[in-house]
Design an enzyme around this catalytic site. Sequence first.
Site, PDB file in Angstrom:
ATOM      1  N   TYR A   1      -0.115  -1.015  10.431  1.00 16.44           N
ATOM      2  CA  TYR A   1      -0.237  -1.588   9.160  1.00 16.44           C
ATOM      3  C   TYR A   1       0.610  -1.366   8.216  1.00 16.44           C
ATOM      4  O   TYR A   1       1.429  -2.188   7.417  1.00 16.44           O
ATOM      5  CB  TYR A   1      -1.525  -1.065   8.483  1.00 16.44           C
ATOM      6  CG  TYR A   1      -2.059  -1.607   7.087  1.00 16.44           C
ATOM      7  CD1 TYR A   1      -2.422  -2.768   6.991  1.00 16.44           C
ATOM      8  CD2 TYR A   1      -1.781  -0.871   5.942  1.00 16.44           C
ATOM      9  CE1 TYR A   1      -2.868  -3.360   5.860  1.00 16.44           C
ATOM     10  CE2 TYR A   1      -2.076  -1.149   4.787  1.00 16.44           C
ATOM     11  CZ  TYR A   1      -2.606  -2.489   4.497  1.00 16.44           C
ATOM     12  OH  TYR A   1      -2.761  -3.059   3.415  1.00 16.44           O
TER      13      TYR A   1
ATOM     14  N   LYS B   1       3.386  -4.004   6.225  1.00 12.55           N
ATOM     15  CA  LYS B   1       3.600  -3.912   4.717  1.00 12.55           C
ATOM     16  C   LYS B   1       5.252  -3.855   4.339  1.00 12.55           C
ATOM     17  O   LYS B   1       5.656  -4.542   3.385  1.00 12.55           O
ATOM     18  CB  LYS B   1       2.807  -2.960   4.302  1.00 12.55           C
ATOM     19  CG  LYS B   1       1.291  -3.387   4.027  1.00 12.55           C
ATOM     20  CD  LYS B   1       1.101  -4.712   3.223  1.00 12.55           C
ATOM     21  CE  LYS B   1      -0.398  -5.090   3.286  1.00 12.55           C
ATOM     22  NZ  LYS B   1      -0.468  -6.500   2.685  1.00 12.55           N
TER      23      LYS B   1
ATOM     24  N   SER C   1       0.990  -1.260   0.062  1.00 13.61           N
ATOM     25  CA  SER C   1       0.057   0.083   0.024  1.00 13.61           C
ATOM     26  C   SER C   1       1.127   1.414  -0.091  1.00 13.61           C
ATOM     27  O   SER C   1       1.850   0.972   0.517  1.00 13.61           O
ATOM     28  CB  SER C   1      -1.054   0.026   1.038  1.00 13.61           C
ATOM     29  OG  SER C   1      -1.357   1.218   1.258  1.00 13.61           O
ATOM     30  N   SER C   2       0.495   2.442  -0.680  1.00 16.64           N
ATOM     31  CA  SER C   2       1.091   3.576  -0.665  1.00 16.64           C
ATOM     32  C   SER C   2       1.389   4.255   0.694  1.00 16.64           C
ATOM     33  O   SER C   2       2.077   4.975   1.015  1.00 16.64           O
ATOM     34  CB  SER C   2       0.520   4.589  -1.545  1.00 16.64           C
ATOM     35  OG  SER C   2      -0.873   4.852  -0.951  1.00 16.64           O
ATOM     36  N   CYS C   3       0.507   3.633   1.662  1.00 13.79           N
ATOM     37  CA  CYS C   3       0.875   4.246   3.242  1.00 13.79           C
ATOM     38  C   CYS C   3       2.288   3.878   3.613  1.00 13.79           C
ATOM     39  O   CYS C   3       2.716   4.297   4.993  1.00 13.79           O
ATOM     40  CB  CYS C   3      -0.257   3.700   4.078  1.00 13.79           C
ATOM     41  SG  CYS C   3      -0.079   1.911   4.614  1.00 13.79           S
TER      42      CYS C   3
ATOM     43  N   HIS D   1     -13.450   4.395   1.743  1.00 17.56           N
ATOM     44  CA  HIS D   1     -12.513   5.435   1.467  1.00 17.56           C
ATOM     45  C   HIS D   1     -13.142   6.435   0.712  1.00 17.56           C
ATOM     46  O   HIS D   1     -14.708   6.364   0.678  1.00 17.56           O
ATOM     47  CB  HIS D   1     -11.370   4.815   0.629  1.00 17.56           C
ATOM     48  CG  HIS D   1     -10.572   3.981   1.597  1.00 17.56           C
ATOM     49  ND1 HIS D   1     -10.608   2.406   1.292  1.00 17.56           N
ATOM     50  CD2 HIS D   1      -9.685   4.225   2.644  1.00 17.56           C
ATOM     51  CE1 HIS D   1      -9.602   1.918   2.455  1.00 17.56           C
ATOM     52  NE2 HIS D   1      -9.005   3.014   3.080  1.00 17.56           N
TER      53      HIS D   1
END
Length: 323
Positions: free
Chosen positions: A147, A151, A118-120, A190
């Site tokens: 999270y 990742k 994920s881009s997070c 979202h």
Amino acid sequence: MGDTNFALGRLDRASTFYVAGHRGLVGSAIWRNLENEGFKNLVGRLSSELDLKDREAVFAFFAETKPRYVVLAAAKVGGILANSKFPVDFLSDNLRIQVNVLDAARVHGVERLLFLGSSCIYPKFAEQPIREDSLLTGHLEPTNDAYAIAKIAGIMQIQAVRRQYGLPWISAMPTNLYGPGDNFSPEGSHVLPALIRRYDDAAKNGSDSVTNWGSGSPRREFLHVDDMAAACLHLMENYDGPSQVNVGTGSDVTIKELASMVADAVGFKGNIEWDANRPDGTPRKLLDVSKLAKAGWSSSIGLEEGIRTTVDWYRANLESIRH
């Protein structure tokens, strides 16, 4: 480094291909795309059939099915509220899912594997557009750091497997995804599915106006999940490198522009208003997709077209979708 004879190129459409998380937003799109691409032996398991947190069960599953290819799209996911309230769950569950699947895949000879993140994973204040090499250069967004760390650990395990065993396994980091199978619940969704639900309800109820949070000025990037699925297969066939690959469109829109697109798509004719007392969030979040372009892939589903087809899907599946 271990020796392998696995060459990059077209994947064998007759070989067993396991999609972990095949009923989620991303996993179901990957499954659809693989079917359309002619894969004949797709394998998936519901969480009720196979708990990926159960190491023994995961190893038994791999021993039985012996997949040649794997996409790891299974994860415990949630919005800001869930991430803030249950960081232990997001860290522990995702680490266990990843370690179990990746270890079992290695032991049982999976040739090519793609791990989805994920881009997070990127620092909260990373330079925009965010390049792959900004990973681990700054502090994470505190609301989803547990999270993100899980990742990041997944990316590290892919890199470690490459170094120690020489396998052409890769990682891909998508931007904001949307499309069929999304979560449209008021609490868990979202921004894009939330807007679709809100404006569709307003259009059906004949509301005069809709008020959105914030100023509408933040910019966000959106990628249709079917594009994401196509990118995954392309990368598995054409990319072999240790760095994770950003997957996005390379362009963004303001939330205000997005709201107007959604209003047009659902046929809402009223006023669009903004509550500037509500938080805006990060001003901009855009991925640099030059590595993806170099690998020979770019997105093909335009945002307006993608929103229209997602609205159609939402209306057709209103009784059964997550809400």
